[in-house]
Scaffold this active site. Structure first.
Site, PDB file in Angstrom:
ATOM      1  CG  LEU A 195      -1.965  -1.076   1.363  1.00 38.99           C
ATOM      2  CD1 LEU A 195      -2.754  -0.938   2.664  1.00 38.99           C
ATOM      3  CD2 LEU A 195      -2.860  -0.950   0.331  1.00 38.99           C
ATOM      4  CG  ASP A 196       0.552   4.280  -2.863  1.00 34.44           C
ATOM      5  OD1 ASP A 196       1.349   3.444  -3.418  1.00 34.44           O
ATOM      6  OD2 ASP A 196      -0.062   4.836  -3.729  1.00 34.44           O
ATOM      7  CE  LYS A 197       5.442   8.695   4.666  1.00 31.90           C
ATOM      8  NZ  LYS A 197       6.617   9.947   4.656  1.00 31.90           N
TER       9      LYS A 197
END
Length: 327
Positions: A135-137
């Site tokens: 997942l993106d940050k």
């Protein structure tokens, strides 16, 4: 912990032997060798092309995870949605990178997993132990962690064959043009901003990767904010955000892909959450589905935008899944 294998014939390459025994790729075997985890006749293996002799003993080590001092901000509570001997499903908070990279200096989710003494698969590089997908940050929500290599291999195969279902919730600054839309294209790095991905409208180009997403409109507010569902068929970097930009749509709170004029005046993180995840359990083969609750910050923001009763109705998991199936 360790596993021991015995070669039954001469001359077979070690990387081919372990790839077959572990049901993994030769590249994954090479990663294990690089980590110093593979031994032949009690000597550390340096090359995957080592020719085996009949009766050779090959040992694969599973490293013991030792807690290490971490920054105070990493000693946080992450909700465990599901756990058994093979895997974890977590509700990842925003502002937490999943694994280390050259540009990442802060603690990561993998650091947190090691800090909590979880057993993790070790097929990839050390900084990616246990990570099946990312997942993106700044994206919150459901992420699956493999505790062993058997689980990692089988979950990776489900991702590859598109048998793992991943559904997101996002809040847009402008409604979708249609109730249901899809984007199918190749993604590559934006030449004008290397932090961003860009959708290629036509043919595949060098270093681009195929991607596909589907979007449905769930609820529109009086001031034209649009709550949507997003389904991933592939999992490329920034895929949902880049696909929405391709449609000239932007997620509230997205400082990278968003339009400055569309961002709220108050500071807010990106309104994007991995809400539902479906897959077959690698060992029992039982079909599993997990709804990963919206975190408090996103839920409170949505309650300011939408009527609670309407919001609860459209966030029903069965209705979301049915909307993607319906033509």
């Amino acid at each position: 912990m360790q596993k021991v294998f015995i070669a039954l014939t001469d001359h077979k390459r070690l990387d081919e032997f372990l790839a077959k025994e572990l049901q993994i790729s030769k590249n994954q075997v090479l990663n294990l060798i690089k980590e110093g985890l593979v031994f032949c006749q009690k000597k550390e293996v340096k090359k995957g092309g080592l020719a085996l002799k009949e009766g050779d003993e090959i040992t694969l080590l599973t490293p013991k995870i030792t807690p290490k001092p971490l920054k105070k901000e990493l000693d946080l509570e992450i909700e465990v949605i599901f756990e058994d001997e093979d895997l974890l499903v977590l509700n990842k908070p925003p502002n937490l990178v999943v694994h280390k990279a050259l540009s990442v200096k802060e603690p990561t989710l993998v650091d947190w997993l090691e800090f909590k003494n979880y057993e993790l698969s070790n097929l990839g590089l050390k900084e990616r132990y246990g990570i099946v997908h990312r997942l993106d940050k700044d994206t919150s929500g459901g992420i699956v962690i493999a505790k062993n290599n058997f689980t990692h291999v089988h979950l990776s195969e489900q991702l590859k064959t598109k048998m793992m279902g991943r559904y997101y919730i996002a809040l847009l600054s402008t409604p979708l043009k249609e109730e249901k839309m899809s984007v199918e294209c190749y993604l590559t790095r934006n030449p004008n901003n290397r932090l961003k991905m860009i959708a290629l409208k036509a043919v595949k180009k060098e270093k681009s990767r195929y991607s596909k997403s589907e979007f449905i409109s769930l609820l529109t507010s009086q001031n034209n904010l649009n709550l949507i569902g997003a389904k991933l068929f592939t999992g490329r970097t920034h895929q949902i955000r880049a696909h929405l930009e391709y449609l000239n749509r932007h997620i509230i709170g997205d400082n990278l892909y968003g339009l400055n004029g569309a961002l709220p005046k108050e500071e807010i993180r990106i309104m994007l959450h991995a809400y539902l995840i479906e897959f077959k359990h690698p060992r029992s083969e039982q079909k599993l589905r997990f709804k990963v609750p919206l975190l408090k910050d996103m839920l409170e923001y949505l309650k300011k935008v939408f009527d609670k009763e309407n919001l609860d109705e459209v966030l029903d998991e069965e209705k979301i899944l049915h909307a993607f199936i319906a033509k």
